[in-house]
Design a protein around this motif. Structure first.
Motif, short mmCIF file in Angstrom:
data_model
loop_
_atom_site.label_atom_id
_atom_site.label_comp_id
_atom_site.label_asym_id
_atom_site.label_seq_id
_atom_site.Cartn_x
_atom_site.Cartn_y
_atom_site.Cartn_z
N ARG A 16 0.84 -1.20 0.00
CA ARG A 16 0.00 0.00 0.00
C ARG A 16 0.88 1.26 0.00
NH1 ARG A 16 -3.59 -1.66 3.19
NH2 ARG A 16 -2.42 -1.37 5.11
N GLU A 17 1.91 1.26 0.84
CA GLU A 17 2.84 2.39 0.90
C GLU A 17 3.54 2.60 -0.44
OE1 GLU A 17 6.89 3.84 3.20
OE2 GLU A 17 5.95 1.97 3.79
N ILE A 18 4.00 1.51 -1.04
CA ILE A 18 4.67 1.60 -2.33
C ILE A 18 3.72 2.11 -3.39
CG2 ILE A 18 5.75 0.22 -4.17
CD1 ILE A 18 6.84 -1.58 -1.84
N GLY A 19 2.48 1.66 -3.36
CA GLY A 19 1.48 2.13 -4.32
C GLY A 19 1.21 3.62 -4.18
N PHE A 20 1.10 4.10 -2.95
CA PHE A 20 0.89 5.54 -2.73
C PHE A 20 2.05 6.35 -3.28
CE2 PHE A 20 -1.80 4.65 1.30
CZ PHE A 20 -2.94 4.54 0.53
N SER A 25 4.30 9.79 -7.52
CA SER A 25 5.35 10.05 -8.48
C SER A 25 4.79 10.25 -9.89
CB SER A 25 6.35 8.89 -8.48
OG SER A 25 7.37 9.10 -9.41
N LYS A 26 3.80 9.46 -10.25
CA LYS A 26 3.17 9.61 -11.58
C LYS A 26 2.40 10.92 -11.68
CE LYS A 26 2.51 4.93 -13.23
NZ LYS A 26 1.52 3.93 -13.61
N ARG A 27 1.68 11.29 -10.63
CA ARG A 27 0.89 12.52 -10.65
C ARG A 27 1.75 13.76 -10.80
NH1 ARG A 27 -1.81 10.40 -6.35
NH2 ARG A 27 -0.75 11.79 -4.91
N PRO A 32 10.48 17.79 -8.72
CA PRO A 32 11.36 17.16 -7.73
C PRO A 32 10.62 16.21 -6.78
CG PRO A 32 11.84 19.50 -7.89
CD PRO A 32 10.61 19.25 -8.72
N ALA A 33 9.34 16.50 -6.51
CA ALA A 33 8.57 15.63 -5.62
C ALA A 33 8.40 14.25 -6.23
CB ALA A 33 7.21 16.25 -5.34
N ALA A 34 8.29 14.17 -7.54
CA ALA A 34 8.14 12.88 -8.21
C ALA A 34 9.40 12.04 -8.06
CB ALA A 34 7.82 13.09 -9.68
N LYS A 35 10.52 12.68 -8.25
CA LYS A 35 11.79 11.96 -8.13
C LYS A 35 11.99 11.46 -6.70
CE LYS A 35 16.64 12.44 -9.33
NZ LYS A 35 17.68 13.33 -9.83
N LYS A 39 12.21 7.49 -5.44
CA LYS A 39 13.32 6.97 -4.64
C LYS A 39 12.81 6.33 -3.35
CE LYS A 39 17.04 9.98 -6.18
NZ LYS A 39 18.02 11.01 -5.77
N HIS A 40 11.83 6.96 -2.72
CA HIS A 40 11.26 6.40 -1.49
C HIS A 40 10.54 5.08 -1.78
CE1 HIS A 40 12.30 9.50 1.35
NE2 HIS A 40 11.85 10.43 0.53
#
Length: 63
Positions: A16-20, A25-27, A32-35, A39-40
């Motif tokens: 679930r965390e990875i999906g969020f 990242s896609k949105r 920079p927030a996507a990158k 990474k997270h």
């Protein structure tokens, strides 16, 4: 491999965390927030693998 309910709950929480993080990242592609989210997400996948393998090593039902 038969696993216990704790294993499934742990895996679901990480997925679930990875999906969020991945959807964030896609949105925000191109920012920079996507990158940072990408990474997270990658580090969360590594943490999930480490946590699940440790669980299987300790759990009598899974191991």
């Amino acid at each position: 491999m038969k696993t216990c309910p704790r294993f499934a709950a742990l895996r679901d929480e990480y997925e679930r965390e990875i999906g969020f993080l991945h959807s964030h990242s896609k949105r925000h592609a191109g920012r920079p927030a996507a990158k940072s989210s990408a990474k997270h997400a990658a580090s969360a996948k590594a943490r999930m693998a480490r946590a699940l393998s440790g669980h299987v090593g300790r759990c009598p039902e899974c191991g």
